[in-house]
Structures are given as C-alpha cells and as structure tokens.
Design an enzyme around this catalytic site. Structure first.
Site, mmCIF file in Angstrom:
data_model
loop_
_atom_site.group_PDB
_atom_site.id
_atom_site.type_symbol
_atom_site.label_atom_id
_atom_site.label_comp_id
_atom_site.label_asym_id
_atom_site.label_seq_id
_atom_site.Cartn_x
_atom_site.Cartn_y
_atom_site.Cartn_z
ATOM 1 N N GLU A 101 0.845 -1.191 0.000
ATOM 2 C CA GLU A 101 0.000 0.000 0.000
ATOM 3 C C GLU A 101 0.884 1.246 0.000
ATOM 4 O OE1 GLU A 101 -2.017 0.823 3.812
ATOM 5 O OE2 GLU A 101 -1.382 -1.185 4.395
ATOM 6 N N CYS A 133 -3.219 -3.706 4.463
ATOM 7 C CA CYS A 133 -2.313 -4.736 4.989
ATOM 8 C C CYS A 133 -2.669 -6.135 4.514
ATOM 9 C CB CYS A 133 -2.308 -4.708 6.510
ATOM 10 S SG CYS A 133 -1.728 -3.172 7.178
ATOM 11 N N HIS A 255 -1.912 -10.476 11.948
ATOM 12 C CA HIS A 255 -1.404 -9.190 11.450
ATOM 13 C C HIS A 255 -1.103 -8.337 12.677
ATOM 14 C CE1 HIS A 255 -0.950 -5.333 9.703
ATOM 15 N NE2 HIS A 255 -2.091 -4.865 10.190
HETATM 16 P P1 HMG Z 1 -3.609 6.198 21.506
HETATM 17 O O1 HMG Z 1 -4.966 6.772 21.518
HETATM 18 O O2 HMG Z 1 -2.483 7.133 21.649
HETATM 19 O O3 HMG Z 1 -3.411 5.131 22.633
HETATM 20 O O4 HMG Z 1 -3.437 5.399 20.147
HETATM 21 P P2 HMG Z 1 -4.392 4.680 23.796
HETATM 22 O O5 HMG Z 1 -4.736 5.832 24.658
HETATM 23 O O6 HMG Z 1 -5.527 3.857 23.230
HETATM 24 O O7 HMG Z 1 -3.401 3.722 24.589
HETATM 25 C C1 HMG Z 1 -2.933 2.577 24.012
HETATM 26 C C2 HMG Z 1 -2.799 1.533 25.107
HETATM 27 O O8 HMG Z 1 -1.759 1.961 25.992
HETATM 28 C C3 HMG Z 1 -4.067 1.376 25.960
HETATM 29 O O9 HMG Z 1 -4.170 0.027 26.307
HETATM 30 C C4 HMG Z 1 -3.744 2.201 27.200
HETATM 31 O O10 HMG Z 1 -4.446 1.765 28.350
HETATM 32 C C5 HMG Z 1 -2.267 1.911 27.331
HETATM 33 P P3 HMG Z 1 -5.458 -0.824 25.820
HETATM 34 O O11 HMG Z 1 -6.655 -0.157 26.349
HETATM 35 O O12 HMG Z 1 -5.438 -0.734 24.301
HETATM 36 O O13 HMG Z 1 -5.189 -2.183 26.329
HETATM 37 N N1 HMG Z 1 -1.553 2.931 28.137
HETATM 38 C C6 HMG Z 1 -0.569 2.646 28.998
HETATM 39 N N2 HMG Z 1 -0.001 1.478 29.345
HETATM 40 C C7 HMG Z 1 1.019 1.512 30.261
HETATM 41 N N3 HMG Z 1 1.459 2.668 30.830
HETATM 42 C C8 HMG Z 1 0.898 3.851 30.501
HETATM 43 C C9 HMG Z 1 -0.150 3.864 29.534
HETATM 44 N N4 HMG Z 1 -0.897 4.855 28.987
HETATM 45 C C10 HMG Z 1 -1.741 4.251 28.129
HETATM 46 N N5 HMG Z 1 1.354 4.979 31.061
HETATM 47 C C11 HMG Z 1 -3.530 3.667 18.508
HETATM 48 C C12 HMG Z 1 -3.218 4.005 19.943
HETATM 49 C C13 HMG Z 1 -3.162 2.219 18.225
HETATM 50 C C14 HMG Z 1 -5.037 3.853 18.271
HETATM 51 C C15 HMG Z 1 -2.728 4.609 17.580
HETATM 52 O O14 HMG Z 1 -1.353 4.354 17.727
HETATM 53 C C16 HMG Z 1 -3.117 4.525 16.121
HETATM 54 O O15 HMG Z 1 -4.029 5.189 15.663
HETATM 55 N N6 HMG Z 1 -2.377 3.667 15.304
HETATM 56 C C17 HMG Z 1 -2.665 3.500 13.893
HETATM 57 C C18 HMG Z 1 -3.894 2.657 13.642
HETATM 58 C C19 HMG Z 1 -3.677 1.184 14.001
HETATM 59 O O16 HMG Z 1 -2.569 0.707 14.117
HETATM 60 N N7 HMG Z 1 -4.785 0.442 14.116
HETATM 61 C C20 HMG Z 1 -4.714 -0.973 14.400
HETATM 62 C C21 HMG Z 1 -5.913 -1.761 13.831
HETATM 63 S S1 HMG Z 1 -6.151 -1.417 12.088
HETATM 64 C C22 HMG Z 1 -4.933 -2.381 11.307
HETATM 65 O O17 HMG Z 1 -4.360 -3.238 11.887
HETATM 66 C C23 HMG Z 1 -4.631 -2.041 9.884
HETATM 67 C C24 HMG Z 1 -3.363 -1.232 9.666
HETATM 68 O O18 HMG Z 1 -2.232 -2.061 9.837
HETATM 69 C C25 HMG Z 1 -3.386 -0.581 8.296
HETATM 70 C C26 HMG Z 1 -3.653 -1.415 7.069
HETATM 71 O O19 HMG Z 1 -4.434 -2.350 7.043
HETATM 72 O O20 HMG Z 1 -3.065 -1.068 6.033
HETATM 73 C C27 HMG Z 1 -3.232 -0.118 10.666
#
Ligand code: HMG
Length: 429
Positions: A101, A133, A255
């Site tokens: 992609e 992906c 994935h």
């Molecule tokens: P965010 O909003 O910054 O993170 O974004 P959060 O607030 O959801 O925190 C993440 C985790 O860290 C949470 O745990 C928190 O509790 C924890 P969870 O509730 O998930 O178990 N946390 C802590 N842990 C320890 N100590 C602390 C602490 N603070 C918080 N102090 C997000 C996270 C992944 C959403 C962001 O990075 C993002 O948008 N990433 C890109 C999208 C993505 O990867 N999506 C995955 C599914 S889609 C997919 O897989 C397809 C893809 O590969 C693309 C394609 O297909 O081409 C992305």
C-alpha cells in the site's frame, strides 16, 4: 482460498500437488529508533509505548530505500534460501507479485522495477496488488492458485511497506518499514498451505491514505475495534466450516500493526475456550491456551523491533514464531489471520514440513536486526522529512544513510521517473 482446488481438478498433477511457502525472508532497513527515547521526546510515559502498545523499536527507512529496494533485497534472499541463484537465472519463477500500500507509481507495477533489479527472466508475469495490509495475503493466495495451476513453476511474493502516520501523531508509535518475500512452490520445504480459508469484507473507514500523501489517516480506536470484530467473525465461521477448534492449532499468527493488537482479538477466543465446561468437572481448560499465548508472544519478537510493515506484518510474525520457538515440530498447524483496513479479514492455515528449520536463516535475521544503527530522535525527524516529494520536481536521495546489507538504492527522481541503482554484488546470505 476456498474451492481453489476445484479450478484445477482436470489436471491431476496440480490437484494433488501440495503447494505452499518454500522460503521466507525479511529485509528491514539498517536504521531504527528507540521508542523509550521517542516517548520521552513526545512527553509520553514510555510504558505506554513499550507495554500499552507493545513496541520497543521502530525501523526507519532513509530516502534511498522504498518498497522496490526493500522488496528486491528480501526477494533475493528468499530466492537464495529456496536454492535459486542469479547465475542459474531464476528460470522457474513464472510469477512475481508485490503486495503493497506504499506503491511508487499509480500505473506501473513496482514488481517490474524489482524484476529488473534482481534479474528475473522476462518470461514472467509481474504485477502489484493492493488492499491495505491484506495485500501480502492477497499476493500469497494468488501465488498459491498460480502454482496449483502451473505446478512446474514457482511464484515470488513480496509484501513491502513503509508505515507513516506523521511526527507527533497517535499513529507515530506504530510506524515501521520492511519487506517480506516468499517463494511459493510445489512440495514446499517450509509450510504447506491448506486449501480452506474464510474471508470477510466490508467497506469501512477505519484507515486510508489519499493519493496526494504518503501518510495514512486512521480512526485509531475504531480501527482496533474493527480488527477485533473481523477476527471474531472469520474465526467463528472458519470453525463452523471446518469443525476445527483451538485444539487443532499449534499456534496462531496475526497481522501485527503493533504487538498488543493481535492479542486484543485473540484474548476473547482464548478466554472463551478456557471457560468451556469440561463435562461434569467444570474445570478450566488451560491446555492448549497457555501454549497458544506463549507462542503468540514469540510471534511478536521481531515486530517489537521493526514496527508495522503493513502488508508484510503477518509474515514477519510467522518468521518470528518459527525463528524463536524451538518446540515447533513438523506437522504442526499454524493459523494465520490477515487484516487489511478498509477492510478485509481472512483466516487460513499451513502445516509445517519435515526439515522446515533448514530453510530458516534465523542467525542471519537476528544479526540483521542486531547490527542496525540507532538514530537519535532529532536525526529520525530529519530523515522522516527527507522524502520524495509529491510533485514534479527532481529529487536526489540521501547518501549519508547507506545500508551495506542492501545492494539496491533509489538513486533519484529525474524528469518524474524513479531511477534505481545496484551498488554492488549481493551480499552472500
Ligand atoms: P492512543 O490513543 O495514543 O493510545 O493510540 P491509547 O490511549 O488507546 O493507549 C494505548 C494503550 O496503551 C491502551 O491500552 C492504554 O491503556 C495503554 P489498551 O486499552 O489498548 O489495552 N496505556 C498505557 N499502558 C502503560 N502505561 C501507561 C499507559 N498509557 C496508556 N502509562 C492507537 C493508539 C493504536 C489507536 C494509535 O497508535 C493509532 O491510531 N495507530 C494507527 C492505527 C492502528 O494501528 N490500528 C490498528 C488496527 S487497524 C490495522 O491493523 C490495519 C493497519 O495495519 C493498516 C492497514 O491495514 O493497512 C493499521
């Protein structure tokens, strides 16, 4: 892959041939950042990145590397691991597919640049395939069909991407760069692919990338929910269609956009299995879930250090599992869950072949990761912004960050055409 064998039943050799992955190779750039350092620079608790997200390091691609150069490096390794040599001319390879992609042209397939760089015979079909992906899996399953229909041929599959969300964005911690390559053949030495699979598709807006930018847009929380939902759906239906349960699998690979993601989807299935009533005893069924949880962890070892490589991420997880779990045996069934935003989810499986360890080059892969150079966060921020522009101007790529483990570079963009160069002989893997 459902019903693939029905298409070739008139060819008894093809119908009976076992087809799958003969070799599997990773290329990732020689530069990375430490995510504890990134967290500190961004004013975030490092535990969020290392534990909450589950990432320790992130591969960084300099401007002289793109999906073509990374894909070519991974492809040459996979061909060597499969016993093919440049000197012999790679004559068996009748199909080259790049799943990506991060395409470098809206029209010409990146596979053609790779084909030229690695010196494949012209008597070969070359194409690029896309569905976020899921692209690597789309390429692999297309290659499976091709080899079923042409059992005297091999197919070369490349899944290559550079994941970019932008500096200081929520997605930044989930970036990465790299390419996986697979040789798909009859009587494969690594893993036979089983014909049954279950796919589910729905048009959703969880993650996308407009054509004028190399940075993705994501509805982060929604995307994670959709991933979990898609896995739940395909796992349930796959079970109904095949009668298989967790007990039929030695391991499941996912994935991995970040290493906590797959377990978010896997955990409800593991928990439900443990809670199933075992006849009158009512005891928890911890076998095979302990083993599956442990193997999930081993499948994430490399992703923790490389990050999301989008189309190749599932196969990076598979390589990580195979390299890091000495207890896997021939005949073990590995389940594979592929998810591509937009979105498509598919679950399929493979069986490890006798002697599969001889095809792995685990020492090479570990050394590649261990010998990388760490970039300071300030340097990474400059490298991140040194990219081929989305515009007609000429561009010369960096000469400061050359990776000696990859003989191929993107030299420049001139007159709106990408010019690739081979800097020397292939390293001997
Ligand atoms: P965010 O909003 O910054 O993170 O974004 P959060 O607030 O959801 O925190 C993440 C985790 O860290 C949470 O745990 C928190 O509790 C924890 P969870 O509730 O998930 O178990 N946390 C802590 N842990 C320890 N100590 C602390 C602490 N603070 C918080 N102090 C997000 C996270 C992944 C959403 C962001 O990075 C993002 O948008 N990433 C890109 C999208 C993505 O990867 N999506 C995955 C599914 S889609 C997919 O897989 C397809 C893809 O590969 C693309 C394609 O297909 O081409 C992305």
């Amino acid at each position: 892959m459902t019903d693939m064998t029905k298409n070739v039943t008139e060819n008894p050799i093809a119908a009976n041939a076992e087809v799958g992955i003969d070799s599997l190779a990773l290329y990732t750039p020689a530069f990375y950042i430490d995510l504890v350092e990134l967290a500190r620079k961004r004013g975030v608790d490092p535990d969020k990145f290392t534990n909450g997200i589950g990432q320790d390091q992130q591969a960084v691609a300099p401007s002289n590397q793109d999906i073509v150069t990374m894909g070519a490096a991974a492809a040459l390794k996979a061909l060597y691991f499969s016993g093919e040599t440049e000197a012999a001319g790679f004559h068996d390879v009748g199909l080259l597919i790049v799943g990506t992609e991060s395409g470098v042209d809206a029209s010409k397939a990146s596979a053609l640049f790779v084909h030229d760089l690695i010196g494949l015979t012209p008597w070969c079909r070359c194409l690029e395939i896309k569905e976020a992906c899921f692209g690597g899996t789309a390429a692999l399953l297309t290659a499976y069909d091709y080899v079923k229909a042409h059992p005297d041929k091999k197919a070369l599959v490349i899944a290559a991407d550079i994941a970019r969300y932008g500096l200081d964005t929520p997605g930044e911690v989930t970036q990465g760069a790299g390419a996986m390559a697979m040789v798909v053949s009859r009587d494969p030495r690594l893993m036979v692919l089983e014909p049954h699979s279950t796919a589910y598709s729905a048009s959703i807006g969880d993650f996308w990338r407009p054509v004028y930018t190399d940075m993705a847009l994501a509805r982060g929380k929604y995307s994670t929910e959709q991933y979990v939902d898609f896995f739940g759906k395909v796992w349930k239906r796959y079970g109904q269609e095949t009668g298989r349960t967790l007990a039929d699998f030695a391991a499941l690979c996912f994935h991995l956009p970040y290493t906590k993601m797959g377990m978010k989807a896997f955990k409800p299935v593991l928990d439900a299995w443990e809670l199933l009533d075992e006849g009158s005893s009512g005891s928890l069924r911890k076998e095979p879930t302990d083993r599956l949880r442990d193997r999930y962890r081993l499948s994430t070892v490399y992703s923790r250090r490389v990050g999301n490589i989008y189309s190749g991420s599932l196969y990076l997880g598979l390589l990580s599992l195979l390299d890091n779990d000495p207890s896997l045996q021939e005949g073990d069934r590995i389940g594979l869950f592929s998810y591509g935003s937009g979105a498509v989810g598919e679950f399929f499986s493979g069986i490890l072949r006798p002697g599969f360890r001889q095809v792995l080059h685990s020492d090479h892969t570990r050394a590649m990761l261990d010998k990388r150079f760490k970039l300071a966060i300030d340097s990474y921020e400059r490298v991140f912004q040194d990219v081929v522009p989305y515009g007609p101007e000429d561009f010369t790529t960096t000469r400061q960050l050359l990776d000696k483990t990859n003989p191929f570079i993107l030299d420049r963009v001139e007159g709106q055409e990408r010019i690739y160069r081979r800097l020397g002989d292939s390293p001997r893997w």
